[in-house]
Enzyme design. Structure first.
Site, mmCIF file in Angstrom:
data_model
loop_
_atom_site.group_PDB
_atom_site.id
_atom_site.type_symbol
_atom_site.label_atom_id
_atom_site.label_comp_id
_atom_site.label_asym_id
_atom_site.label_seq_id
_atom_site.Cartn_x
_atom_site.Cartn_y
_atom_site.Cartn_z
ATOM 1 C CG ASP A 129 70.961 7.906 -2.872
ATOM 2 O OD1 ASP A 129 71.490 6.872 -2.501
ATOM 3 O OD2 ASP A 129 71.345 9.138 -2.574
ATOM 4 C CE1 TYR A 131 68.756 13.133 3.880
ATOM 5 C CE2 TYR A 131 66.287 13.816 4.061
ATOM 6 C CZ TYR A 131 67.435 13.779 3.907
ATOM 7 O OH TYR A 131 67.556 15.141 4.668
ATOM 8 C CG HIS A 136 72.176 11.244 6.099
ATOM 9 N ND1 HIS A 136 72.992 11.821 6.366
ATOM 10 C CD2 HIS A 136 71.691 11.113 4.691
ATOM 11 C CE1 HIS A 136 73.594 12.995 4.858
ATOM 12 N NE2 HIS A 136 71.908 12.686 4.394
ATOM 13 N NE ARG A 145 64.725 19.953 5.843
ATOM 14 C CZ ARG A 145 65.701 19.173 4.309
ATOM 15 N NH1 ARG A 145 66.515 19.882 3.435
ATOM 16 N NH2 ARG A 145 65.533 18.350 5.191
ATOM 17 C CD GLU A 202 75.094 11.302 0.871
ATOM 18 O OE1 GLU A 202 74.270 11.090 0.723
ATOM 19 O OE2 GLU A 202 74.298 12.788 1.248
ATOM 20 C CD GLU A 204 73.481 6.217 -0.012
ATOM 21 O OE1 GLU A 204 72.912 5.898 -0.843
ATOM 22 O OE2 GLU A 204 74.153 7.847 -0.726
ATOM 23 C CG ASP A 236 75.236 10.036 -3.224
ATOM 24 O OD1 ASP A 236 75.476 10.337 -4.150
ATOM 25 O OD2 ASP A 236 74.107 10.222 -2.607
ATOM 26 N NE ARG A 240 77.583 16.602 1.312
ATOM 27 C CZ ARG A 240 76.508 15.424 1.826
ATOM 28 N NH1 ARG A 240 75.789 15.606 0.633
ATOM 29 N NH2 ARG A 240 77.026 14.295 1.722
ATOM 30 C CD GLN A 243 73.162 17.928 -1.656
ATOM 31 O OE1 GLN A 243 74.304 17.566 -1.324
ATOM 32 N NE2 GLN A 243 71.924 17.380 -1.175
ATOM 33 C CE LYS A 256 73.710 14.058 -3.080
ATOM 34 N NZ LYS A 256 73.571 13.161 -1.706
ATOM 35 C CB THR A 260 77.534 6.397 -7.864
ATOM 36 O OG1 THR A 260 76.434 7.832 -7.985
ATOM 37 C CG2 THR A 260 77.007 6.388 -7.127
ATOM 38 C CB THR A 353 74.219 9.202 4.504
ATOM 39 O OG1 THR A 353 74.252 9.670 3.523
ATOM 40 C CG2 THR A 353 75.774 9.485 4.986
ATOM 41 C CD GLU A 367 75.680 12.743 8.475
ATOM 42 O OE1 GLU A 367 74.384 12.152 9.274
ATOM 43 O OE2 GLU A 367 75.883 12.136 7.646
#
Lengths: 424, 424
Positions: A129, A131, A136, A145, A202, A204, A236, A240, A243, A256, A260, A353, A367
């Site tokens: 997977d 990113y 995203h 962060r 997600e 994708e 996906d 959260r 995670q 995750k 899927t 995503t 999001e």
């Protein structure tokens, strides 16, 4: 416009016109799963077609009487192209009339989609997977962060990815059980164990590797593009809260690994050719091994729909486009092999995503609701920060031609309650 | 002491006495790879034994005439135990004399190990790598993130792990090509592309899953222990410079995906029973789903040897023990399944680097040379901060009984130069 003699395949909005011809695996009643192609509202049974001698294929007569597409995918681009050309000829109004003229062949080879069960179309060798969506990555980074560290320093240089779990890749329609795991409530020192409370999707695309590459041998972006058989929609599913607690320092794992989902029809690279587009302008020069030799991304319109538990219909909660991806699947595959990692037939590469620049274009609930702070209000009146038990999530997408659509169908999953574990 | 009538199997220091009976896959000359068991300096050909009717096994007569152990492993503990009991009987001095008394059967079934090629013993379904050695996590964290953040906050609560790459798990003896990748030189803003300059090993054990578990169903630690077929030595080859640049935020990817070596003989859980030991005392209480129902770790002595390019022999550079691991493989497997992740026959779980508390017990060069600052000086006079082309790295290990050893043999790899890529 090229048309098919199959009823419904030429209708506006049909996902499966003769220009598409996506491959999948299906069964009817108690029959064994076998390979087929979607056309209009039907499935063309490739196993029967092959046995009847209507598909000449180097490599034997048993390529399609199998429960996965892996054998066919492993044959490589020449076989993919010749089968596509032959099917186009057999199914077009102006093509070879053999099939159209033979009612008994039609009877044996054409199955209504509503009477068939669709299976996972290929055996997933390994699942990776990425990113690669910039919006995203910036959204996610800001929430996890802080805005000043939103985009990691490597992001503009490397298609960041991680190995996912292949054993839980399931076909659209499979129920998704809410996962259990450890989470740390805000402010707590010690984690709690229980069902995920921030269950998310997600949006994708998945690239499906057809041709393998040897261990120790990097492949170029052009070679990588050549190795890709086709694309699917990919959800996906993400926990959260699990995670956030587990992902440092080695990345997402159980958050995750529970599921899927992919759409049942693999849309071939050939069908998507007219929709190629370049990846966005670079902020930083890429090293030669990652540069696009030509357009390797695609213009594919995408939607996320939600049908909350008890509601009568699904409604769209996001709309975006695959062309936003900063790195294409071919670039991701080239990067994946650069260390000498062997790639196999059946490897699945999640794009990351797909979020567009506007809020209505975000490809995850995290999001769309900005970390749950701004829940969605749905037409039914229900509000959702994250997914509740009984909710159904649907991805759909298509490349829009002038007078036809190359559709991906749907990727659907309904969430069921977490198990009781450990038993008291 | 239980002895075997096979020459050499009873000698002090022999890795493969009759108490061990590890399973592997071998071939001779142009013959097809098939399953065997190591005994002394021989391999017992299980395919021939099975065909001769000397091994009664529910589930057919073709379990061992296969190029992987997966069929046998999938049969489960009852079959594993009955085959082990039968082999013990056939190979012991005091057991069933049928085999020992028949020179022609001996001739057909016993192959000298030096005349055989050993293959990857099982098809690796998926490979997961954990991070369960506390000393290693503290060493690594200190070097990558500083001493105050050495142990991540989740570490004492979760067996941290990530999905690795199964397609590049290779059997001992396979050469390891130095990987290419992106690295960021100290102080630079922009990464460079080229061969890894900080190539390293990680001394690990690998647990091999025999029995699968269904999607959506967590398993307890006791059930996880029951699912494990056996253990191998595992070298998690690591490109430290690539790792440092790529691993945030989603974990190690290409820095680990180029190769993982395992020893050719899977030592069964049954052979290791006398060496069970509990994991170390807990700093923090574990949630019930992770608690040991009894001892699930093992007392296994381990060594790392290096033979630098051009040297005449290998020398030991580290000695440690598997019992140091904070989380056992059974605890790791239980955690792996807790979200509902389906586990399959042939899944491989790397333990994480096994470093003891003393510097001489560290399981990687990064730790032994403290980030390359304190290179090793070898007997040949060569110095090494990291691995150079032509160097050979060897892992070995055994559980030491009173009068026998349950040995793992060796896990060996020689590093060859990086490819030229992209071609000029």
């Amino acid at each position: 416009m090229m048309a098919s003699w199959i009823e419904g395949a030429n209708e506006a909005g049909c996902h499966f016109p003769v220009q598409n011809l996506p491959f999948g695996v299906f069964s009817t009643g108690d029959s064994a799963p076998r390979c087929g192609v979607a056309i209009g509202e039907f499935i063309l049974d490739l196993a029967v077609l092959e046995q009847a001698g209507l598909l000449a294929l180097a490599g034997g007569t048993n390529t399609f009487a199998q429960p996965t597409l892996n054998s066919f995918m492993g044959l490589g681009p020449d076989a993919w192209n010749s089968v596509r050309a032959r099917l186009t000829d057999l199914l077009s109004v102006s093509g070879d009339p053999t099939f159209n003229d033979d009612p008994s062949a039609r009877e044996r080879c054409l199955i209504a989609q509503r009477e068939a069960t669709l299976h996972l179309p290929f055996q997933v060798s390994e699942y990776t997977d990425f990113y690669a969506g910039r919006q995203h990555a910036e959204n996610f980074g800001t929430m996890f962060r802080g805005p000043e560290k939103a985009l990691p320093p490597n992001w503009l240089h490397i298609p960041i990815g991680y190995n996912g779990r292949a054993s839980t890749v399931v076909v659209s329609g499979t129920d998704i059980r809410r996962p259990l795991g450890q989470v740390r409530p805000k402010g707590a020192d010690v984690p709690e164990f229980g069902p995920c409370r921030r269950l998310d999707i997600e949006l994708e695309m998945g690239a499906v590797v057809g041709l393998p590459s040897p261990m120790g041998e990097p492949v170029s972006v052009a070679e990588a593009d050549h190795m890709i058989f086709g694309y699917v929609l990919l959800n996906d599913w993400s926990a959260r809260d699990i995670q956030a607690w587990e992902y440092q320092p080695l990345g997402p794992f159980q958050s995750k690994a529970f599921a899927t989902s992919i759409s049942p029809w693999v849309v071939t690279k050939a069908a998507l050719e007219p929709f190629r587009t370049s990846t966005p302008e670079r902020d930083k020069d890429l090293p030669p091994y990652l540069r696009e030799p030509g357009p390797t991304n695609y213009d594919i319109e995408l939607e996320v729909l939600m049908q909350p538990n008890g509601a009568e219909h699904a409604e769209t909660i996001a709309r975006t486009n695959f062309r936003h991806m900063y790195y294409s699947s071919a670039q991701q595959l080239a990067h994946h092999s650069v260390c000498g990692c062997k790639m196999n037939t059946g490897d699945l590469l999640g794009s990351g995503t797909i979020s567009g620049p506007e809020k209505s274009q975000y490809g995850s609930l995290l999001e769309l609701t900005w970390g749950g702070r701004d829940p969605l209000t749905l037409e039914s009146g229900a509000t959702r920060a994250f997914i509740e038990d009984g909710d159904t999530l649907i991805l759909t997408g298509w490349a829009q031609g002038e007078d036809y659509r190359i559709g991906f169908g749907e990727c659907v999953g309904t969430v069921t309650p977490a198990p009781s574990f450990p038993a008291a």
